[in-house]
Design a protein around this motif. Structure first.
Motif, PDB file in Angstrom:
ATOM      1  N   PRO A 195       0.826  -1.086  -0.194  1.00  0.00           N
ATOM      2  CA  PRO A 195       0.024   0.010  -0.091  1.00  0.00           C
ATOM      3  C   PRO A 195       0.919   1.140  -0.052  1.00  0.00           C
ATOM      4  CG  PRO A 195       0.382  -0.754   2.110  1.00  0.00           C
ATOM      5  CD  PRO A 195       1.013  -1.849   1.388  1.00  0.00           C
ATOM      6  N   PRO A 196       0.326   2.374  -0.473  1.00  0.00           N
ATOM      7  CA  PRO A 196       1.180   3.521  -0.383  1.00  0.00           C
ATOM      8  C   PRO A 196       1.613   3.974   1.041  1.00  0.00           C
ATOM      9  CG  PRO A 196      -0.907   3.820  -1.854  1.00  0.00           C
ATOM     10  CD  PRO A 196      -0.977   2.485  -0.902  1.00  0.00           C
ATOM     11  N   SER A 197       0.735   3.734   2.100  1.00  0.00           N
ATOM     12  CA  SER A 197       0.962   4.169   3.361  1.00  0.00           C
ATOM     13  C   SER A 197       0.290   3.293   4.205  1.00  0.00           C
ATOM     14  CB  SER A 197       0.721   5.606   3.562  1.00  0.00           C
ATOM     15  OG  SER A 197      -0.691   5.942   3.394  1.00  0.00           O
TER      16      SER A 197
ATOM     17  N   ILE B 225      -3.351   4.857   4.259  1.00  0.00           N
ATOM     18  CA  ILE B 225      -4.387   4.448   3.271  1.00  0.00           C
ATOM     19  C   ILE B 225      -4.809   3.017   3.405  1.00  0.00           C
ATOM     20  CG2 ILE B 225      -4.279   4.155   0.831  1.00  0.00           C
ATOM     21  CD1 ILE B 225      -2.482   6.760   0.401  1.00  0.00           C
TER      22      ILE B 225
ATOM     23  N   ARG C  68      -8.622   1.881   3.354  1.00  0.00           N
ATOM     24  CA  ARG C  68      -8.949   0.674   2.462  1.00  0.00           C
ATOM     25  C   ARG C  68      -9.728  -0.471   3.402  1.00  0.00           C
ATOM     26  NH1 ARG C  68      -4.351   0.961  -2.144  1.00  0.00           N
ATOM     27  NH2 ARG C  68      -4.642   2.940  -2.865  1.00  0.00           N
TER      28      ARG C  68
ATOM     29  N   VAL D 262       3.922  -0.647  -5.538  1.00  0.00           N
ATOM     30  CA  VAL D 262       3.391   0.117  -4.565  1.00  0.00           C
ATOM     31  C   VAL D 262       1.721   0.560  -5.303  1.00  0.00           C
ATOM     32  CG1 VAL D 262       3.034   2.397  -3.436  1.00  0.00           C
ATOM     33  CG2 VAL D 262       5.236   1.224  -3.358  1.00  0.00           C
ATOM     34  N   ASN D 263       0.761  -0.008  -4.777  1.00  0.00           N
ATOM     35  CA  ASN D 263      -0.479   0.052  -5.243  1.00  0.00           C
ATOM     36  C   ASN D 263      -1.471   1.470  -4.787  1.00  0.00           C
ATOM     37  OD1 ASN D 263      -3.013  -0.245  -6.428  1.00  0.00           O
ATOM     38  ND2 ASN D 263      -3.754  -1.634  -4.775  1.00  0.00           N
ATOM     39  N   ASP D 264      -0.904   2.283  -5.609  1.00  0.00           N
ATOM     40  CA  ASP D 264      -1.537   3.736  -5.221  1.00  0.00           C
ATOM     41  C   ASP D 264      -2.431   3.928  -6.228  1.00  0.00           C
ATOM     42  OD1 ASP D 264      -1.969   6.212  -4.584  1.00  0.00           O
ATOM     43  OD2 ASP D 264      -0.012   7.035  -4.496  1.00  0.00           O
ATOM     44  N   ASN D 265      -2.132   4.458  -7.280  1.00  0.00           N
ATOM     45  CA  ASN D 265      -3.177   4.257  -8.595  1.00  0.00           C
ATOM     46  C   ASN D 265      -3.291   2.940  -9.186  1.00  0.00           C
ATOM     47  OD1 ASN D 265      -3.472   4.384 -11.707  1.00  0.00           O
ATOM     48  ND2 ASN D 265      -4.503   6.335 -10.914  1.00  0.00           N
TER      49      ASN D 265
ATOM     50  N   ALA E  54      -0.808   0.575 -10.908  1.00  0.00           N
ATOM     51  CA  ALA E  54      -0.083  -0.704 -10.225  1.00  0.00           C
ATOM     52  C   ALA E  54      -0.403  -2.100 -11.126  1.00  0.00           C
ATOM     53  CB  ALA E  54      -0.725  -1.011  -9.031  1.00  0.00           C
TER      54      ALA E  54
END
Ligand SMILES: Nc1ncnc2c1ncn2[C@@H]1O[C@H](COP(=O)(O)OP(=O)(O)OP(=O)(O)O)[C@@H](O)[C@H]1O
Length: 229
Positions: free
Chosen positions: A154-156, A159, A163, A200-203, A207
């Protein structure tokens, strides 16, 4: 070993592994096989998963290889189709001999993914997806399965928490457990040499693009073999 390389997909709960997988399976029908025993055990619904539907309908795909289990067959179930039904003694001995990548106990019965079952997916010219935790990753490292190791992150933490909360699938207790485990997982994923790629699954689209890039060579191999057979 013949056949396409398997793919290890690992990362914290809520990082987006299933979401990315779902996209992959939709775009490349008939290219992937699946291994979900650890996840099933965590979701407490291994029987359903093998039939293709997990308790929260995440895996609407059929597993292309049966898991091994010590539980007795239910009426209508077939050995080799629903599960490989084995005795506790046999399964424990196989685990001791290192023949299983992962195993878990659920309701007093053992379930597991054997190296042979991953090989069976390869032999069918399918990319076997191993959606496993770090313990499973380390177990696979001791085999000659030669997978592509992918970590989805995850990005952070903030986040990730959002989620998981928005997903609405966890109790407060299980959410906290997942967040604690995520912190450890995020640290380990930074260690060099464990994963071939950390995404890193941000967008989501970005990703997914990176995941596809990492797997495209094996995907093409399967498609080419299918065309020539
Ligand atoms: N890039 C993204 N942007 C926003 N939301 C996302 C993104 N990727 C996934 N999600 C959402 O985050 C939640 C967690 O994703 P998902 O269930 O795929 O995680 P997971 O890694 O498979 O978790 P678990 O290991 O618990 O099964 C889902 O509700 C999903 O829709």
């Amino acid at each position: 070993m013949a056949g396409p390389r398997p793919v290890v997909l690992s990362g914290p709960s809520g990082a987006g592994k299933s979401t990315l997988l779902k996209n992959l399976l939709k775009e490349y029908e008939g290219v992937f096989g699946f291994s979900v025993s650890r996840k099933c055990a965590l979701h407490q619904s291994p029987g359903n998963c093998v039939k293709g539907v997990s308790y929260r309908n995440k895996y609407l795909i059929a597993c292309s290889h049966p898991l091994d289990t010590t539980r007795s067959p239910r009426p209508g179930e077939e050995n080799g189709k629903d599960y490989h039904y084995v005795t506790r003694e046999y399964m424990q001995a196989s685990i001791n001999k290192g023949e299983f990548i992962e195993s878990a106990v659920f309701s007093g019965n053992m379930y597991g993914t054997s190296k042979a079952s991953v090989q069976a997916v390869k032999d069918k010219n399918l990319i076997c997806i191993l959606d496993i935790d770090m313990q499973g990753v380390r177990a696979v490292k001791t085999t000659d399965l030669n997978p592509i190791y992918v970590s989805i992150q995850p990005p952070s933490m903030n986040i990730l928490e959002k989620r998981l909360r928005d997903r609405n699938t966890e109790s407060e207790e299980s959410l906290q457990k997942r967040l604690d485990a995520a912190q450890v997982d995020m640290e380990i994923s930074k260690e060099p040499g464990i994963f071939d790629i950390v995404i890193v699954n941000d967008n989501l689209d970005d990703a997914y693009g990176k995941l596809k890039d990492a797997l495209i060579e094996e995907i093409k191999k399967v498609q080419k073999n299918n065309l020539s057979s």
